[in-house]
Motif scaffolding. Structure first.
Motif, mmCIF file in Angstrom:
data_model
loop_
_atom_site.group_PDB
_atom_site.id
_atom_site.type_symbol
_atom_site.label_atom_id
_atom_site.label_comp_id
_atom_site.label_asym_id
_atom_site.label_seq_id
_atom_site.Cartn_x
_atom_site.Cartn_y
_atom_site.Cartn_z
ATOM 1 N N PHE A 96 -15.406 4.775 14.506
ATOM 2 C CA PHE A 96 -16.820 5.146 14.483
ATOM 3 C C PHE A 96 -17.259 5.745 15.816
ATOM 4 N N PHE A 97 -16.633 5.301 16.908
ATOM 5 C CA PHE A 97 -16.925 5.900 18.214
ATOM 6 C C PHE A 97 -16.542 7.373 18.214
ATOM 7 N N ALA A 138 -22.542 6.794 21.373
ATOM 8 C CA ALA A 138 -21.347 6.413 20.621
ATOM 9 C C ALA A 138 -20.704 5.153 21.192
ATOM 10 N N GLY A 193 -18.765 9.438 16.078
ATOM 11 C CA GLY A 193 -20.102 9.599 16.629
ATOM 12 C C GLY A 193 -20.302 10.920 17.352
ATOM 13 N N PHE A 194 -19.210 11.595 17.713
ATOM 14 C CA PHE A 194 -19.313 12.888 18.396
ATOM 15 C C PHE A 194 -19.563 14.035 17.419
ATOM 16 N N ALA A 229 -20.732 1.697 19.132
ATOM 17 C CA ALA A 229 -19.469 1.041 18.781
ATOM 18 C C ALA A 229 -19.448 -0.395 19.288
ATOM 19 N N VAL A 273 -24.669 11.812 23.984
ATOM 20 C CA VAL A 273 -23.990 11.518 22.711
ATOM 21 C C VAL A 273 -22.868 10.503 22.936
ATOM 22 N N ALA A 274 -22.112 10.681 24.038
ATOM 23 C CA ALA A 274 -21.024 9.750 24.352
ATOM 24 C C ALA A 274 -21.573 8.354 24.609
ATOM 25 N N GLY A 294 -22.555 12.396 12.924
ATOM 26 C CA GLY A 294 -22.268 11.255 13.788
ATOM 27 C C GLY A 294 -23.468 10.399 14.076
ATOM 28 N N GLN A 295 -24.671 10.972 13.980
ATOM 29 C CA GLN A 295 -25.885 10.215 14.259
ATOM 30 C C GLN A 295 -26.650 9.826 12.989
#
Length: 257
Positions: free
Chosen positions: A148-149, A76, A152-153, A80, A72-73, A158-159
């Motif tokens: 947004f980063f 993100a 995204g979590f 970004a 996920v990170a 976030g997705q």
């Protein structure tokens, strides 16, 4: 919003009927693309390490949970970066290729009845304004990229929701950058340009979001850039300029929809 998409299609259609101008407009976009592509490839190479650095809290988790958090990170971070690249690509390309896209915009205007005279502003002043506007946009893009980063979590949202919002926000600022050529020629400073975009927000977002989507396609930003400039010139001429004193008579409204 759909009217905004129509302006992008009209711009692409104009370049299709003027292939020499389309090829002319590819030159600066190709130069900037090479630089951006190198940066994104380098980021992809180090993405695993970066994802680990921003998720130290997951070190003690189970393998599955730790891997999920870092995937996920990674998404993100790269998302970004792509958002930032797409948004600043237009500003940097317009800055590098100003003579190219100014020429395309003038030809579009002439095909619609005539272009307003070039403003009586010294070249160093024009360059200074362009650099200043590009830096301001870059800072705004960086701020949104960080937001947004972080968003995204968020699970699921976030997705799904965040990428859509990112596309809409990016589209609005893309419209601002692309219409700047035609509006600056009419003597409108950055604040006034965005005030007119704000008054036509749905139209601007529709045009910009469609452009953003096309720019996400591999090489789309390069091949569609001349058409996007042409479409933005039509949009500015027909919908954003409604003051005869600014347009130079009826030039800016001759083809209003």
């Amino acid at each position: 919003m759909f009217n905004g998409v129509g302006y992008l299609l009209r711009g692409i259609g104009w370049t299709a009927r003027n292939p020499a101008r389309w090829l002319f407009g590819l030159i600066p976009a190709l130069i900037v693309l090479a630089v951006y592509a190198a940066g994104l490839v380098t980021l992809a190479f180090y993405l695993d390490d970066l994802a680990g650095r921003v998720t130290p809290f997951a070190d003690g988790w189970s393998d599955a949970a730790r891997t999920s958090a870092r995937v996920v990170a990674g998404i993100a971070i790269y998302g970004a970066a792509v958002f930032l690249a797409v948004l600043t690509f237009t500003a940097v390309t317009l800055l590098v290729g100003d003579p190219f896209y100014e020429a395309i915009a003038v030809r579009v205007e002439e095909s619609q009845g005539g272009a307003p005279p070039e403003p009586d502003v010294p070249l160093p002043v024009q360059i200074g304004r362009a650099v200043k506007d590009a830096l301001i946009l870059g800072l705004v893009a960086l701020l949104f990229a960080v937001v947004f980063f972080a968003a995204g979590f968020l699970p699921v949202v976030g997705q799904t929701v965040v990428p859509v919002i990112a596309a809409l926000v990016s589209g609005y600022y893309l419209a601002g950058e692309l219409t700047s050529i035609a509006l600056e020629r009419r003597g409108l400073p950055r604040k006034e340009r965005f005030a007119r975009l704000k008054a036509n927000r749905a139209l601007a977002v529709g045009f910009g979001a469609a452009t953003f989507a096309v720019f996400l396609v591999p090489l789309g930003a390069v091949f569609a850039m001349p058409g996007a400039v042409a479409g933005a010139t039509l949009l500015a001429r027909e919908r954003l300029v409604d003051d005869p004193a600014v347009t130079g008579g009826d030039l800016g409204v001759a083809n209003r929809n």
